[in-house]
Design a protein around this motif. Structure first.
Motif, PDB file in Angstrom:
ATOM      1  N   PHE A   1       0.832  -1.206   0.000  1.00 23.30           N
ATOM      2  CA  PHE A   1       0.000   0.000   0.000  1.00 23.30           C
ATOM      3  C   PHE A   1       0.861   1.247   0.000  1.00 23.30           C
ATOM      4  N   MET A   2       1.880   1.277   0.839  1.00 29.16           N
ATOM      5  CA  MET A   2       2.702   2.469   0.944  1.00 29.16           C
ATOM      6  C   MET A   2       3.453   2.751  -0.346  1.00 29.16           C
ATOM      7  N   LYS A   3       3.920   1.701  -1.016  1.00 27.32           N
ATOM      8  CA  LYS A   3       4.619   1.908  -2.288  1.00 27.32           C
ATOM      9  C   LYS A   3       3.707   2.573  -3.308  1.00 27.32           C
ATOM     10  N   PHE A   4       2.474   2.041  -3.429  1.00 26.63           N
ATOM     11  CA  PHE A   4       1.541   2.627  -4.389  1.00 26.63           C
ATOM     12  C   PHE A   4       1.099   4.007  -3.942  1.00 26.63           C
ATOM     13  N   TYR A   5       0.836   4.165  -2.647  1.00 30.78           N
ATOM     14  CA  TYR A   5       0.354   5.452  -2.163  1.00 30.78           C
ATOM     15  C   TYR A   5       1.407   6.539  -2.360  1.00 30.78           C
ATOM     16  N   SER A   6       2.661   6.229  -2.039  1.00 31.68           N
ATOM     17  CA  SER A   6       3.712   7.236  -2.208  1.00 31.68           C
ATOM     18  C   SER A   6       3.905   7.572  -3.687  1.00 31.68           C
ATOM     19  N   LYS A   7       3.761   6.556  -4.553  1.00 34.12           N
ATOM     20  CA  LYS A   7       3.876   6.797  -5.999  1.00 34.12           C
ATOM     21  C   LYS A   7       2.772   7.751  -6.460  1.00 34.12           C
ATOM     22  N   MET A   8       1.557   7.490  -5.994  1.00 36.83           N
ATOM     23  CA  MET A   8       0.429   8.325  -6.410  1.00 36.83           C
ATOM     24  C   MET A   8       0.482   9.710  -5.779  1.00 36.83           C
ATOM     25  N   LEU A   9       0.955   9.792  -4.544  1.00 39.91           N
ATOM     26  CA  LEU A   9       1.118  11.101  -3.914  1.00 39.91           C
ATOM     27  C   LEU A   9       2.141  11.932  -4.689  1.00 39.91           C
ATOM     28  N   SER A  10       3.226  11.294  -5.108  1.00 36.31           N
ATOM     29  CA  SER A  10       4.239  12.030  -5.876  1.00 36.31           C
ATOM     30  C   SER A  10       3.642  12.555  -7.173  1.00 36.31           C
ATOM     31  N   ASN A  11       2.797  11.758  -7.818  1.00 33.34           N
ATOM     32  CA  ASN A  11       2.153  12.221  -9.057  1.00 33.34           C
ATOM     33  C   ASN A  11       1.223  13.396  -8.782  1.00 33.34           C
ATOM     34  N   ARG A  12       0.473  13.320  -7.673  1.00 29.85           N
ATOM     35  CA  ARG A  12      -0.434  14.431  -7.347  1.00 29.85           C
ATOM     36  C   ARG A  12       0.341  15.706  -7.076  1.00 29.85           C
ATOM     37  N   LEU A  13       1.449  15.580  -6.378  1.00 31.45           N
ATOM     38  CA  LEU A  13       2.232  16.768  -6.047  1.00 31.45           C
ATOM     39  C   LEU A  13       2.931  17.328  -7.285  1.00 31.45           C
ATOM     40  N   ILE A  14       3.491  16.449  -8.101  1.00 34.19           N
ATOM     41  CA  ILE A  14       4.220  16.911  -9.286  1.00 34.19           C
ATOM     42  C   ILE A  14       3.273  17.564 -10.287  1.00 34.19           C
ATOM     43  N   ARG A  15       2.108  16.959 -10.466  1.00 38.95           N
ATOM     44  CA  ARG A  15       1.164  17.456 -11.475  1.00 38.95           C
ATOM     45  C   ARG A  15       0.185  18.473 -10.913  1.00 38.95           C
ATOM     46  N   ASP A  16       0.328  18.775  -9.612  1.00 29.43           N
ATOM     47  CA  ASP A  16      -0.533  19.763  -8.974  1.00 29.43           C
ATOM     48  C   ASP A  16      -2.010  19.365  -9.093  1.00 29.43           C
ATOM     49  N   THR A  17      -2.294  18.097  -8.863  1.00 31.33           N
ATOM     50  CA  THR A  17      -3.679  17.615  -8.946  1.00 31.33           C
ATOM     51  C   THR A  17      -4.245  17.297  -7.561  1.00 31.33           C
ATOM     52  N   SER A  18      -3.519  17.642  -6.510  1.00 33.43           N
ATOM     53  CA  SER A  18      -4.007  17.382  -5.158  1.00 33.43           C
ATOM     54  C   SER A  18      -5.117  18.366  -4.807  1.00 33.43           C
ATOM     55  N   ALA A  19      -6.220  17.855  -4.284  1.00 36.68           N
ATOM     56  CA  ALA A  19      -7.377  18.707  -4.016  1.00 36.68           C
ATOM     57  C   ALA A  19      -7.137  19.638  -2.842  1.00 36.68           C
ATOM     58  N   SER A  20      -6.423  19.163  -1.817  1.00 36.90           N
ATOM     59  CA  SER A  20      -6.280  19.963  -0.600  1.00 36.90           C
ATOM     60  C   SER A  20      -5.079  19.489   0.192  1.00 36.90           C
ATOM     61  N   GLU A  21      -4.245  20.447   0.592  1.00 39.57           N
ATOM     62  CA  GLU A  21      -3.122  20.090   1.462  1.00 39.57           C
ATOM     63  C   GLU A  21      -3.599  19.601   2.823  1.00 39.57           C
ATOM     64  N   ASP A  22      -4.726  20.164   3.293  1.00 34.93           N
ATOM     65  CA  ASP A  22      -5.271  19.727   4.573  1.00 34.93           C
ATOM     66  C   ASP A  22      -5.686  18.263   4.516  1.00 34.93           C
ATOM     67  N   ALA A  23      -6.339  17.882   3.423  1.00 31.84           N
ATOM     68  CA  ALA A  23      -6.763  16.487   3.273  1.00 31.84           C
ATOM     69  C   ALA A  23      -5.552  15.567   3.171  1.00 31.84           C
ATOM     70  N   GLU A  24      -4.527  16.003   2.444  1.00 27.56           N
ATOM     71  CA  GLU A  24      -3.305  15.198   2.320  1.00 27.56           C
ATOM     72  C   GLU A  24      -2.655  15.017   3.702  1.00 27.56           C
ATOM     73  N   SER A  25      -2.584  16.101   4.458  1.00 27.37           N
ATOM     74  CA  SER A  25      -1.981  16.031   5.788  1.00 27.37           C
ATOM     75  C   SER A  25      -2.799  15.142   6.712  1.00 27.37           C
ATOM     76  N   SER A  26      -4.122  15.224   6.574  1.00 30.38           N
ATOM     77  CA  SER A  26      -4.996  14.392   7.397  1.00 30.38           C
ATOM     78  C   SER A  26      -4.755  12.911   7.129  1.00 30.38           C
ATOM     79  N   MET A  27      -4.626  12.566   5.846  1.00 28.34           N
ATOM     80  CA  MET A  27      -4.406  11.165   5.495  1.00 28.34           C
ATOM     81  C   MET A  27      -3.060  10.673   6.011  1.00 28.34           C
TER      82      MET A  27
END
Length: 794
Positions: A486-512
C-alpha cells in the motif's frame, strides 16, 4: 442513672416470689397483649422492680446461698449473682411455657394458614421480646455479662434468650420429623407465584427473615450466621428451582420456537433477580442465578447456538442481542457463536466483492472451422482479466464491515470476542477475494481509492465528506496484510499528485498522512512528510530563480514560462528515464539556465532530469481556433519537431531521430496523439499535423495515461516491493540476532515473522533465504556441533 427508691405498692426486692409474680404479669402482658397498650408508669414500675431485685443483695450485707438451676451454670453463688440467676431462670421458664402454648395452636396448621400464623406470632413475639429485653437492662449489663466473661455456656442477653427459646421450642418442632412444614409452605407459595398467581410476598419475607434471625453464633451472639437460613430454606429452595425450571423449559421448547424460548428464559432470569430483591437474602443471589443459568441456558445452549445462523441471515438484531446476553452467562457459551459469526462475515464480504467486480476476457485468435483442435486450445488458454474499479471495490468491502460492525456494537455490546471475529473475517475477505487473486492487489486498489479521493477531480467537495471517506479508507487499511505494498503505491500516487498539482487539498493530504502515522508509526510516513517539505522548498526556489533571471536577462529573452521541482532521491519514489531525449531548442535555454543557477548555489549536487514526469503547455498557431495543449515533455518534443522541420508531415524515422526517444517510448506517444486526432497517420509511417483539429475545450489535456502504463507501473512497484522486503527481512534478522546473540532456527524464523507482520506477511522460504544470505555475508554463523542454532558475529 439508677431508678428512684421503691415506692409503696411494689414488691419487696428481697422476696423472690413476690418480685417474680409482679414481673411475670407485666412480661406476659407485653408478650401477649402489647396491642392493648401499657402505661408508661406501669412499664417504669416493672423496670424499677427488676432493677431493685438485681441490686438488693448489695444493699444488704447478709446473703443466702442457693443452688442455681438452668441458666446459672451450676454451683453455689451469692449476692447479686444469685438474684440474677433466679430471675434469668424464671424468664427462661416463662418463654418455654409461652412457646408451648403457641406450638399447640399451630399443630394442625399447614401451608398458607401456617405461614400466616407463624409470621403473626413471630412479629408479636420478637416485638414483645425487645421490650422485655429493655426491662431487664441491668440484668443484661451486669449479671449476664459477668457470666459470659467467666465462660458460662448457654447464657444470653434476654432478647437472644427469647430467640433461642423460639428456635428450640417452636421452630425446631415445626420442622422436625422430616416434614419441614414451614419450608414446604414457603416453597409452595413461591411456586404459586412462579405459576403466575398473586401471593402475599410479606408472608414469605417474614418467614425468611426469621430464618436469618435464628442463625445465632453460639460463640458470639452479636454475630449472626446463615446456617438456619441455608439449611432450612436455601438448599431446598435451589433444588425446587431446578426441578421447576427443568420441567418448564423442556415443556415450553416442545411447543414453541427457540426465539420464543429465549424471551421466556430472559423473563424467568429477571423474575429470579427480582425475587432476591423482594424477599430473599442477598447471599442467595449467586447460587440461585447460577442454577437458573444452568437449567435455562446451559442445558439448552446447543439448540440456541444452532439457531444463531438463521438469526444472522434474517438480521434479527433483538433476538441476536437476547441470545448473546443469555449465552454470555455460561462458560464458553459464546465461542460457537463467534466462530459462526466469523464465517458469516467472511462469506458476506466475499459475496459483496464478487457482485461488485465485472470481468472481461482477452480475445484469442479466431479459429477456423478446419482447425477445431487449435480453437479448443486457444479457448483453454484464454485468460480472464478482472477489471476492478477502486471505488466500487472499497465500497463493497465497507458495506459489509459497517453492517457487521454495527451489529457487534448493538447486538453483542462490543464484546471483544466478536470484535476479534469480525477483524479476522475482514482480514480474510479484504486480502483474498474475487478481485484480488493475490494479497498484493488489494493494497493497490485501496491506494488508488485514496488517490481518487485526494485528487481535484473528486466529486466530494465538502471537507467533511472527504474526511469521512479518508476514515473509511483507514478502516479497510487496518485489515490489509501487505501494508508495505500500500505504501509503495500510495507514495507513488502522492508524488504524481504533487508533481502534477492535482491534489485537491493540502489539509486532506496532511490528514491522510496523520491517519497513516497513527496506524503504523512515524517511520512508515517519514518519506511522505519529507515530500511535502520538498514541495515547500520548491516554492521558494522558483521564486528565487525567477527573481535571479529577471535581474540577469532581458524580459524578451525569457519567452518560456518555466518552473521546476527539485526532488530528493531518497524520499521520492521516482526512477530515471529509460530513454535518451534530444531537447528541443525552445526548452534547452531554460534547462541550462536553471542547471547553472542551481549548481552554483549547491555545489556538489547532481541533477537528474525526469522527463517522463514533466509537463508542458503548447499554444497552437496552425489551427483556426487557438488551443493550449497540455502535454508530457515527450509529446512536446514530438510536436515541436514540426516547428524545427518546417513541415506538416514527418516520417517515423524523422521523429525518432529528432527526439532521440527509443521505440518503446515513442510509439505509445505517437499512438496517443493519433488517437486524440492531433496527428494523422498516413501511408503507415508518416505522421501529419491535423490542421483542422477541433475541440470543445480551449485548454486540451493530451497527456492521458493509458492502461498499459498503469500495468507497467504496477509491475515496477511490485519489483521494488520485493527488493525492499528482502532487505527488511535481512535487517530484522540481524537486529534480532544482535539482541539475542544465539538463537534456534525455528525461533528465529518465528520472531522474524512476528516483527514483520505489521508491515507484510513474510513467507517462510523468504526468511530462510535471508538467513542464508546473512550467513554468507558473515553477520551470523551456525554454532559448532549444532545445525539448527545460530550465533551473532559482532
Amino acid at each position: 442513672m439508677p431508678p428512684p427508691p421503691a415506692k409503696s405498692g411494689l414488691p419487696d426486692s428481697r422476696d423472690l416470689n413476690a418480685t417474680w409474680h409482679f414481673l411475670e404479669q407485666g412480661v406476659d402482658h407485653i408478650m401477649t397483649r402489647l396491642s392493648e397498650g401499657m402505661s408508661y408508669k406501669k412499664y417504669m414500675d416493672l423496670y424499677t422492680v427488676s432493677y431493685n431485685y438485681c441490686t438488693s443483695s448489695r444493699m444488704n450485707s447478709g446473703g443466702v446461698n442457693e443452688t442455681i438451676g438452668t441458666g446459672g451454670g451450676g454451683g453455689a453463688r451469692s449476692g447479686a449473682n444469685l438474684m440474677g440467676a433466679d430471675l434469668y431462670k424464671h424468664l427462661q421458664q416463662y418463654f418455654i411455657g409461652h412457646l408451648k402454648q403457641v406450638r399447640e395452636e399451630a399443630s394442625d396448621l399447614t401451608d398458607e394458614p401456617l405461614l400466616r400464623y407463624y409470621t403473626r406470632e413471630w412479629d408479636r413475639y420478637t416485638t414483645g421480646a425487645s421490650y422485655v429485653n429493655r426491662l431487664f437492662t441491668y440484668l443484661n449489663r451486669h449479671w449476664v455479662k459477668r457470666e459470659k466473661d467467666e465462660g458460662r455456656k448457654n447464657v444470653y442477653i434476654v432478647y437472644i434468650l427469647a430467640l433461642v427459646s423460639w428456635k428450640e421450642y417452636f421452630y425446631s418442632l415445626l420442622q422436625s420429623g422430616g416434614s419441614n412444614k414451614l419450608t414446604s409452605a414457603v416453597l409452595k407459595l413461591i411456586e404459586k407465584q412462579r405459576n403466575g398467581e398473586t401471593i402475599e410476598t410479606d408472608l414469605v419475607k417474614k418467614v425468611i427473615d426469621s430464618f436469618v434471625a435464628l442463625g445465632l453464633d453460639e460463640a458470639d451472639t452479636n454475630r449472626q450466621n446463615l446456617e438456619v437460613y441455608k439449611s432450612a430454606f436455601e438448599s431446598p429452595f435451589i433444588a425446587a428451582t431446578e426441578t421447576y425450571y427443568k420441567a418448564e423449559s423442556e415443556q415450553f421448547l416442545a411447543g414453541n420456537s427457540v426465539t420464543e424460548y429465549m424471551k421466556k428464559a430472559e423473563g424467568r432470569l429477571q423474575d429470579e433477580e427480582n425475587r432476591v430483591d423482594l424477599y430473599l437474602h442477598a447471599s442467595t443471589r449467586k447460587s440461585l442465578i447460577q442454577k437458573c443459568e444452568e437449567v435455562l441456558v446451559r442445558n439448552h445452549a446447543e439448540i440456541m447456538q444452532e439457531e444463531f445462523q438463521r438469526l444472522l441471515d434474517q438480521e434479527q438484531e433483538p433476538d441476536l442481542h437476547r441470545m448473546f446476553l443469555l449465552l454470555s452467562r455460561i462458560p464458553s457459551g459464546l465461542d460457537p457463536l463467534r466462530e459462526r459469526f466469523e464465517a458469516h462475515v467472511k462469506k458476506a464480504g466475499l459475496d459483496s466483492v464478487e457482485r461488485s467486480v465485472g470481468s472481461t476476457t482477452t480475445t484469442a485468435a479466431p479459429a477456423t472451422a478446419s482447425n477445431g483442435a487449435a480453437a479448443a486450445d486457444a479457448k483453454d488458454k484464454e485468460k480472464k482479466e478482472v477489471a476492478v474499479e477502486p471505488k466500487a471495490y472499497v465500497d463493497s468491502l465497507l458495506v459489509v464491515h459497517r453492517k457487521n460492525n454495527e451489529l457487534v456494537a448493538k447486538a453483542f455490546r462490543g464484546d471483544q470476542g466478536f470484535v476479534a471475529s469480525l477483524d479476522r473475517a475482514c482480514r480474510e475477505y479484504v486480502n483474498r477475494n474475487a478481485a484480488c487473486p493475490s494479497a498484493n492487489k488489494s493494497p493497490e486498489l485501496v491506494a488508488r481509492f485514496a488517490d481518487g479521493l485526494l485528487r481535484k477531480s473528486n466529486k466530494a467537495s465538502e471537507e467533511a465528506d472527504v474526511e469521512q471517506a479518508l476514515s473509511d479508507t483507514m478502516t479497510v487499511f487496518k485489515y490489509i496484510e501487505d501494508k508495505d505494498v500500500f505504501m509503495k503505491f500510495y507514495s507513488k500516487m502522492l508524488s504524481n499528485r504533487l508533481i502534477r498539482d492535482t491534489s485537491a487539498s493540502e489539509d486532506a493530504e496532511s490528514s491522510m498522512i496523520g491517519k497513516l502515522k497513527d496506524a503504523c508509526g512515524f517511520e512508515y510516513t517519514s518519506k511522505l512528510q519529507r515530500m511535502f517539505q520538498d514541495m515547500q522548498l520548491n516554492r521558494d526556489l522558483n521564486v528565487a530563480f525567477k527573481e535571479k533571471m529577471a535581474q540577469t536577462h532581458d524580459s524578451g529573452d525569457l519567452n518560456v514560462d518555466f518552473s521546476i521541482l527539485v526532488l530528493g532521491t531518497a524520499q521520492w519514489p521516482l526512477s530515471p528515464p529509460n530513454t535518451k531525449l534530444n531537447m528541443p531548442a525552445e526548452l534547452v535555454k531554460s534547462k541550462e539556465r536553471f542547471e547553472q543557477y542551481y549548481l552554483n548555489k549547491h555545489s556538489g549536487r547532481k541533477l537528474t532530469w525526469l522527463w517522463q514526469h514533466s509537463r508542458n503547455e503548447l499554444r497552437t498557431l496552425y489551427t483556426p481556433q487557438k488551443y493550449f495543449f497540455v502535454v508530457s515533455t515527450y509529446q512536446a518534443c514530438v510536436l515541436l519537431q514540426f516547428n524545427s522541420s518546417g513541415s506538416d508531415a514527418l516520417s517515423y524515422s524523422d521523429l525518432e531521430t529528432g527526439t532521440g526517444l527509443n521505440a518503446d517510448t515513442l510509439k505509445p506517444v505517437l499512438a496517443l496523439l493519433v488517437k486524440q486526432r492531433v496527428l494523422e497517420l498516413k501511408d503507415g509511417d508518416t505522421y501529419e499535423l491535423n490542421l483542422g483539429f477541433k475541440s470543445k475545450k480551449i485548454r486540451v489535456p493530451l497527456n492521458v495515461p493509458v492502461k498499459a502504463e498503469q500495468k507497467a507501473e504496477s509491475a515496477e512497484v511490485m519489483k521494488h516491493v520485493d527488493e525492499d522486503r528482502k532487505l527488511l527481512i535481512q535487517a530484522t534478522i540481524v537486529r534480532i540476532m544482535k539482541s539475542r546473540k544465539t538463537m534456534k532456527h525455528q525461533q528465529l524464523i518465528a520472531e522474524t515473522i512476528d516483527q514483520l507482520k505489521a508491515r507484510f506477511q513474510p513467507r517462510v522460504p523468504d526468511v530462510k533465504k535471508a538467513i542464508d544470505a546473512m550467513i554468507d555475508r558473515e553477520y551470523i554463523e551456525r554454532e559448532e556441533g549444532s545445525r539448527d542454532s545460530y550465533r551473532y558475529l559482532a
